[in-house]
Design a protein around this motif. Structure first.
Motif, PDB file in Angstrom:
ATOM      1  N   LYS A 147       0.836  -1.204   0.000  1.00 48.87           N
ATOM      2  CA  LYS A 147       0.000   0.000   0.000  1.00 48.87           C
ATOM      3  C   LYS A 147       0.871   1.256   0.000  1.00 48.87           C
ATOM      4  CE  LYS A 147      -3.893  -2.142   2.478  1.00 48.87           C
ATOM      5  NZ  LYS A 147      -4.703  -2.108   3.719  1.00 48.87           N
ATOM      6  N   LEU A 148       1.946   1.232   0.787  1.00 52.36           N
ATOM      7  CA  LEU A 148       2.867   2.361   0.819  1.00 52.36           C
ATOM      8  C   LEU A 148       3.561   2.531  -0.530  1.00 52.36           C
ATOM      9  CD1 LEU A 148       4.524   1.707   4.318  1.00 52.36           C
ATOM     10  CD2 LEU A 148       2.639   3.274   3.785  1.00 52.36           C
ATOM     11  N   VAL A 149       3.936   1.409  -1.132  1.00 54.96           N
ATOM     12  CA  VAL A 149       4.583   1.442  -2.444  1.00 54.96           C
ATOM     13  C   VAL A 149       3.643   2.034  -3.487  1.00 54.96           C
ATOM     14  CG1 VAL A 149       5.478   0.005  -4.320  1.00 54.96           C
ATOM     15  CG2 VAL A 149       6.148  -0.461  -1.945  1.00 54.96           C
ATOM     16  N   LEU A 150       2.375   1.617  -3.468  1.00 60.59           N
ATOM     17  CA  LEU A 150       1.402   2.111  -4.441  1.00 60.59           C
ATOM     18  C   LEU A 150       1.242   3.617  -4.336  1.00 60.59           C
ATOM     19  CD1 LEU A 150      -0.766   1.481  -6.600  1.00 60.59           C
ATOM     20  CD2 LEU A 150      -2.408   1.294  -4.719  1.00 60.59           C
ATOM     21  N   ALA A 151       1.209   4.142  -3.121  1.00 63.76           N
ATOM     22  CA  ALA A 151       1.059   5.584  -2.929  1.00 63.76           C
ATOM     23  C   ALA A 151       2.206   6.350  -3.586  1.00 63.76           C
ATOM     24  CB  ALA A 151       0.980   5.911  -1.439  1.00 63.76           C
ATOM     25  N   GLU A 152       3.419   5.809  -3.498  1.00 68.31           N
ATOM     26  CA  GLU A 152       4.565   6.464  -4.123  1.00 68.31           C
ATOM     27  C   GLU A 152       4.522   6.336  -5.642  1.00 68.31           C
ATOM     28  OE1 GLU A 152       6.918   8.338  -2.849  1.00 68.31           O
ATOM     29  OE2 GLU A 152       6.090   8.173  -0.814  1.00 68.31           O
ATOM     30  N   ILE A 153       4.076   5.177  -6.138  1.00 66.89           N
ATOM     31  CA  ILE A 153       3.988   4.984  -7.588  1.00 66.89           C
ATOM     32  C   ILE A 153       2.991   5.958  -8.197  1.00 66.89           C
ATOM     33  CG2 ILE A 153       3.278   3.359  -9.387  1.00 66.89           C
ATOM     34  CD1 ILE A 153       4.305   1.102  -7.643  1.00 66.89           C
ATOM     35  N   LYS A 154       1.878   6.196  -7.521  1.00 62.91           N
ATOM     36  CA  LYS A 154       0.855   7.097  -8.041  1.00 62.91           C
ATOM     37  C   LYS A 154       1.358   8.518  -8.167  1.00 62.91           C
ATOM     38  CE  LYS A 154      -3.351   4.607  -6.737  1.00 62.91           C
ATOM     39  NZ  LYS A 154      -4.595   4.630  -5.922  1.00 62.91           N
ATOM     40  N   LYS A 155       2.396   8.870  -7.435  1.00 65.85           N
ATOM     41  CA  LYS A 155       2.997  10.199  -7.557  1.00 65.85           C
ATOM     42  C   LYS A 155       3.833  10.328  -8.829  1.00 65.85           C
ATOM     43  CE  LYS A 155       3.505  10.692  -2.503  1.00 65.85           C
ATOM     44  NZ  LYS A 155       4.493  10.846  -1.403  1.00 65.85           N
ATOM     45  N   ARG A 156       4.058   9.198  -9.490  1.00 66.58           N
ATOM     46  CA  ARG A 156       4.928   9.156 -10.675  1.00 66.58           C
ATOM     47  C   ARG A 156       4.199   8.459 -11.815  1.00 66.58           C
ATOM     48  NH1 ARG A 156       7.258   8.482  -5.860  1.00 66.58           N
ATOM     49  NH2 ARG A 156       9.171   9.669  -5.414  1.00 66.58           N
ATOM     50  N   PRO A 157       3.148   9.071 -12.347  1.00 66.69           N
ATOM     51  CA  PRO A 157       2.286   8.399 -13.331  1.00 66.69           C
ATOM     52  C   PRO A 157       2.948   8.143 -14.678  1.00 66.69           C
ATOM     53  CG  PRO A 157       1.661  10.698 -13.115  1.00 66.69           C
ATOM     54  CD  PRO A 157       2.666  10.437 -12.037  1.00 66.69           C
ATOM     55  N   GLU A 158       4.088   8.769 -14.953  1.00 68.73           N
ATOM     56  CA  GLU A 158       4.723   8.607 -16.260  1.00 68.73           C
ATOM     57  C   GLU A 158       5.908   7.654 -16.219  1.00 68.73           C
ATOM     58  OE1 GLU A 158       3.208   9.679 -18.623  1.00 68.73           O
ATOM     59  OE2 GLU A 158       2.113  11.490 -18.076  1.00 68.73           O
ATOM     60  N   GLN A 159       6.105   6.944 -15.117  1.00 66.68           N
ATOM     61  CA  GLN A 159       7.266   6.070 -14.986  1.00 66.68           C
ATOM     62  C   GLN A 159       6.872   4.598 -15.078  1.00 66.68           C
ATOM     63  OE1 GLN A 159       9.833   6.939 -11.690  1.00 66.68           O
ATOM     64  NE2 GLN A 159       9.621   9.154 -11.899  1.00 66.68           N
ATOM     65  N   LEU A 160       7.762   3.817 -15.687  1.00 70.21           N
ATOM     66  CA  LEU A 160       7.592   2.367 -15.680  1.00 70.21           C
ATOM     67  C   LEU A 160       7.788   1.861 -14.257  1.00 70.21           C
ATOM     68  CD1 LEU A 160       9.665   1.364 -18.839  1.00 70.21           C
ATOM     69  CD2 LEU A 160       7.227   1.827 -18.684  1.00 70.21           C
ATOM     70  N   VAL A 161       7.215   0.706 -13.967  1.00 65.73           N
ATOM     71  CA  VAL A 161       7.274   0.151 -12.621  1.00 65.73           C
ATOM     72  C   VAL A 161       7.877  -1.251 -12.685  1.00 65.73           C
ATOM     73  CG1 VAL A 161       5.978  -0.503 -10.560  1.00 65.73           C
ATOM     74  CG2 VAL A 161       5.233   1.464 -11.937  1.00 65.73           C
ATOM     75  N   TYR A 162       8.958  -1.453 -11.933  1.00 67.06           N
ATOM     76  CA  TYR A 162       9.561  -2.777 -11.817  1.00 67.06           C
ATOM     77  C   TYR A 162       9.385  -3.234 -10.375  1.00 67.06           C
ATOM     78  CZ  TYR A 162      13.004  -6.542 -11.669  1.00 67.06           C
ATOM     79  OH  TYR A 162      13.620  -7.760 -11.503  1.00 67.06           O
ATOM     80  N   SER A 163       8.804  -4.408 -10.195  1.00 72.48           N
ATOM     81  CA  SER A 163       8.477  -4.898  -8.847  1.00 72.48           C
ATOM     82  C   SER A 163       9.166  -6.220  -8.557  1.00 72.48           C
ATOM     83  CB  SER A 163       6.964  -5.071  -8.696  1.00 72.48           C
ATOM     84  OG  SER A 163       6.634  -5.707  -7.478  1.00 72.48           O
ATOM     85  N   GLN A 164       9.833  -6.295  -7.419  1.00 75.42           N
ATOM     86  CA  GLN A 164      10.416  -7.535  -6.930  1.00 75.42           C
ATOM     87  C   GLN A 164       9.409  -8.231  -6.016  1.00 75.42           C
ATOM     88  OE1 GLN A 164      13.130  -8.381  -8.542  1.00 75.42           O
ATOM     89  NE2 GLN A 164      14.929  -7.681  -7.424  1.00 75.42           N
ATOM     90  N   GLY A 165       9.111  -9.504  -6.325  1.00 77.94           N
ATOM     91  CA  GLY A 165       8.214 -10.280  -5.475  1.00 77.94           C
ATOM     92  C   GLY A 165       6.835  -9.662  -5.351  1.00 77.94           C
ATOM     93  N   LEU A 166       6.401  -9.435  -4.108  1.00 75.97           N
ATOM     94  CA  LEU A 166       5.070  -8.894  -3.837  1.00 75.97           C
ATOM     95  C   LEU A 166       5.113  -7.422  -3.453  1.00 75.97           C
ATOM     96  CD1 LEU A 166       3.466 -11.845  -1.827  1.00 75.97           C
ATOM     97  CD2 LEU A 166       2.912 -11.125  -4.150  1.00 75.97           C
ATOM     98  N   SER A 167       6.098  -6.697  -3.937  1.00 74.60           N
ATOM     99  CA  SER A 167       6.197  -5.277  -3.599  1.00 74.60           C
ATOM    100  C   SER A 167       5.030  -4.473  -4.156  1.00 74.60           C
ATOM    101  CB  SER A 167       7.524  -4.699  -4.108  1.00 74.60           C
ATOM    102  OG  SER A 167       8.621  -5.341  -3.493  1.00 74.60           O
ATOM    103  N   VAL A 168       4.548  -4.849  -5.339  1.00 79.87           N
ATOM    104  CA  VAL A 168       3.376  -4.195  -5.938  1.00 79.87           C
ATOM    105  C   VAL A 168       2.260  -5.225  -5.978  1.00 79.87           C
ATOM    106  CG1 VAL A 168       2.422  -3.069  -7.977  1.00 79.87           C
ATOM    107  CG2 VAL A 168       4.796  -2.641  -7.302  1.00 79.87           C
TER     108      VAL A 168
END
Length: 340
Positions: free
Chosen positions: A169-190
């Motif tokens: 949930k904390l990770v998602l909040a930070e990702i939403k601040k960066r809508p134009e960036q690709l997202v790479y997730s290790q394991g269950l981070s996202v």
């Protein structure tokens, strides 16, 4: 060799030299999204004294997530035949999500996170924002184009599965601040809220242990992990397989059109340093550190030790094993060897 995607005719190519210890992952974004978005890569990668030439065709730049972001940031390739197009100066922006970085967290995925970040940074083609649970630590302060965001760490007091959920949930909040960036997730981070980022998400689940457990008790205990992983595999844009039987598992429980094989790699010690640790000892000593689980091959390792003992070589070696896991008590009881 690298995974490469080819898209029809070429509108231009770019020559790029990369020095990195992680061959496959150094080209991860350009290779995966080169095929998807039409980037170009013509790269000579120097790894362990060998060079690899990797060519990916380049088409026009397709919009990402229904925006003109990539067209604006990366520029258009040259349409002149026989010439080399110039790479735009903008780097590919990536949010790198992990639940730990070695040595602040110890584990295979945490070690891999560090190696992969260092390898991607070495290409000079990526602008990384690293999300990790080590607030106050600047682990990559010496690397250019790497920004770190420290999130509250996993408490380690309640169920690990629930802690991963809260962390995502904390990770998602930070990702939403960066809508134009690709997202790479290790394991269950996202995980929580994956629908909001699925179109730009690369997931690396690593060993897939919940899908390889033996015994009813462990199967039931890992059911929540299988449920969540299946959901992630079906929704993510790309899912990374380390190869072998893991690819078949991913295609069986998820989709077949979004799985790409990129084996993990590591940086070898320079030869002069490697020579320093090659000290002869009698008996010869071997060390295993890891989970006592079937997919680690620990049963084969201990059976080999038993066979050597049966052949009269017990005085020639010692085997030290450190770790824990579902097979710990069983293996300790089955192989009561004096030199183990």
């Amino acid at each position: 060799d690298c995974f490469c995607g080819f898209n029809g005719h070429s509108d231009g190519t770019v020559l790029q030299e990369i020095s990195a210890g992680d061959l496959d992952h150094a080209c991860l974004l350009d290779d995966l999204f080169g095929g998807h978005f039409g980037f170009v890569v013509l790269s000579t990668v120097f790894v362990h004294g060998r060079s690899y030439l990797d060519v990916v065709d380049r088409l026009g730049f397709a919009p990402f997530c229904h925006t003109q972001f990539w067209q604006l940031q990366r520029g258009q390739p040259s349409t002149t035949q026989g010439t080399i197009g110039k790479m735009a100066t903008a780097r590919i922006p990536v949010v790198f999500c992990t639940d730990g970085i070695f040595p602040h967290s110890v584990g295979g995925m945490q070690r891999h996170s560090r190696l992969l970040i260092e390898a991607l940074a070495a290409t000079g083609e990526v602008e990384l924002t690293v999300l990790h649970p080590h607030p106050g630590e600047q682990i990559f302060k010496g690397l250019a184009h790497v920004t770190e965001v420290g999130l509250p760490p996993l408490p380690g007091k309640k169920h690990y599965f629930r802690e991963l959920r809260d962390y995502s949930k904390l990770v998602l909040a930070e990702i939403k601040k960066r809508p134009e960036q690709l997202v790479y997730s290790q394991g269950l981070s996202v995980w929580v809220g994956i629908d909001a980022v699925k179109q730009r998400l690369i997931v690396n689940p690593h060993g897939l242990e919940p899908f390889q457990v033996l015994g009813t008790k462990d199967y039931l205990k890992t059911w929540p992990y299988r449920y969540v992983f299946r959901r992630i595999f079906k929704k993510a844009a790309w899912v990374v397989s380390l190869g072998g039987s893991l690819t078949k598992i991913l295609q069986r429980v998820g989709r077949q059109d979004n799985v790409v094989v990129l084996p993990n790699a590591t940086n070898l010690l320079p030869q002069k340093d490697a020579d320093l640790i090659k000290q002869k000892s009698s008996p010869m000593r071997f060390l295993f550190v890891g989970r006592f689980a079937y997919n680690k091959g620990i049963g084969d390792l201990l059976e080999a030790a038993k066979q050597l003992n049966d052949e009269g070589h017990a005085a020639a070696f010692e085997l030290h094993l450190a770790g824990k896991g579902p097979l710990f008590d069983e293996m300790k009881a089955r192989y009561p060897l004096k030199n183990v």
